[in-house]
Design an enzyme around this catalytic site. Structure first.
Site, PDB file in Angstrom:
ATOM      1  N   SER A  76       3.330  -2.230  10.403  1.00 13.91           N
ATOM      2  CA  SER A  76       4.782  -2.245  10.658  1.00 13.91           C
ATOM      3  C   SER A  76       5.459  -3.566  10.291  1.00 13.91           C
ATOM      4  O   SER A  76       6.414  -3.977  10.955  1.00 13.91           O
ATOM      5  CB  SER A  76       5.068  -1.859  12.115  1.00 13.91           C
TER       6      SER A  76
ATOM      7  N   ASN B 252       0.861  -1.183   0.000  1.00  9.95           N
ATOM      8  CA  ASN B 252       0.000   0.000   0.000  1.00  9.95           C
ATOM      9  C   ASN B 252       0.901   1.238   0.000  1.00  9.95           C
ATOM     10  O   ASN B 252       1.477   1.587   1.020  1.00  9.95           O
ATOM     11  CB  ASN B 252      -0.883  -0.022   1.258  1.00  9.95           C
ATOM     12  N   TRP B 253       1.011   1.856  -1.174  1.00  5.30           N
ATOM     13  CA  TRP B 253       1.923   3.004  -1.287  1.00  5.30           C
ATOM     14  C   TRP B 253       1.330   4.269  -0.653  1.00  5.30           C
ATOM     15  O   TRP B 253       1.995   5.269  -0.533  1.00  5.30           O
ATOM     16  CB  TRP B 253       2.243   3.286  -2.757  1.00  5.30           C
TER      17      TRP B 253
ATOM     18  N   GLY C 151       2.812  -1.174   4.283  1.00  2.00           N
ATOM     19  CA  GLY C 151       2.828   0.246   3.949  1.00  2.00           C
ATOM     20  C   GLY C 151       4.253   0.725   3.698  1.00  2.00           C
ATOM     21  O   GLY C 151       4.791   0.588   2.604  1.00  2.00           O
ATOM     22  N   GLY C 152       4.873   1.253   4.744  1.00  2.00           N
ATOM     23  CA  GLY C 152       6.206   1.866   4.627  1.00  2.00           C
ATOM     24  C   GLY C 152       7.225   1.001   3.904  1.00  2.00           C
ATOM     25  O   GLY C 152       7.943   1.486   3.014  1.00  2.00           O
TER      26      GLY C 152
END
Ligand code: PEP
Length: 253
Positions: free
Chosen positions: A215, A12-13, A236-237
């Site tokens: 995370s 998920n950018w 994500g990150g």
């Protein structure tokens, strides 16, 4: 039954990336994915502005394309919104619905998420329905209650293991570097599968992929993605660097 669920690693950018870096990251993943057959599915969910150029870059690749949201209606007077049919038309196979950032920033209720998931499925997309408790809810001992109620309220009864993926994302773990313990993650995933069985039937629930998100990184991926009821990750990150995202995917094998 777990061995029949092929891991799905979804990136998920969020609201990150301009054309040049998005395409560069996409090309790096296409190359890694093309090197040999992999035992996992890889999905990238860029921001809406990058869906068309990323779709063009992905042409023929095994890397799948997903969007981060869709509208519940197929078309009409909804300025700024994008329908599930439009996403399908541009080459998406998946769409994330009910991400906690949308539930919080856009006040999306379970009812709204359910409507979006129905629209996604009707358009031929796989809906990735996100659920997860806040830190306050967790501290109050309400994780099971909150997650069960979100699954019951957000998942369409007509969904099946091909049209539905669930992502369990504790809100307090997203982008914070904090994660639940492996035992806590497994417990919630097992509860989600049990809840799902009551909604879409035991056989479908047993085959539905339930992703963990919050995370996930190359260091903790092996432990989290190796749990019996964890069938991949929503990342994500760590999905913003092709090498890190690939290392997470690699840990799912
Ligand atoms: C997410 O936004 O879905 C997510 C899990 O983010 P992060 O991996 O950065 O915690």
């Amino acid at each position: 039954m777990a061995q029949t669920r092929r891991p799905l690693i979804a990136g998920n950018w969020k609201m990150n990336g301009l054309t040049s870096d998005g395409i560069e990251r996409t090309r790096a993943l296409i190359e890694k994915m093309a090197a040999k057959a992999q035992p996992f599915d890889l999905l990238i969910c860029p921001p809406a502005t990058l869906l068309a150029p990323v779709a063009a870059a992905l042409n023929g690749s095994a890397v799948r394309l997903g969007a981060q949201d869709c509208h519940a209606k197929a078309s009409g007077a909804h300025t700024g919104d994008i329908s599930a049919a439009m996403l399908k038309d541009i080459g998406c196979s998946h769409v994330i619905v009910g991400h906690s950032e949308r539930r919080a920033d856009h006040h999306e209720s379970d009812h709204a998420v359910h409507a979006k998931a129905v629209a996604a499925i009707e358009a031929g997309l796989t809906a990735i329905v996100c659920v997860g408790e806040t830190e306050a809810q967790r501290d109050a001992g309400k994780t099971a209650e909150v997650v069960t109620s979100q699954v019951l309220g957000s998942v369409p009864a007509r969904a099946n293991h091909e049209s539905l993926v669930i992502a369990y994302e504790p809100v307090w773990a997203i982008g914070t570097g904090k994660t639940p313990t492996a035992a806590e993650v497994q417990e919630v995933h097992a509860l989600i599968r049990e809840t799902l069985a009551g909604q879409i039937g035991e056989a479908e629930a047993a085959q539905t992929r339930i992703l963990y998100g919050g995370s996930v990184n190359p260091k903790n991926a092996k432990e989290l993605l190796g749990l019996p009821d964890v069938d991949g990750g929503l990342v994500g990150g760590a999905s913003l660097k092709a090498d890190d995202f690939w290392a997470v995917a690699d840990a799912s094998r």
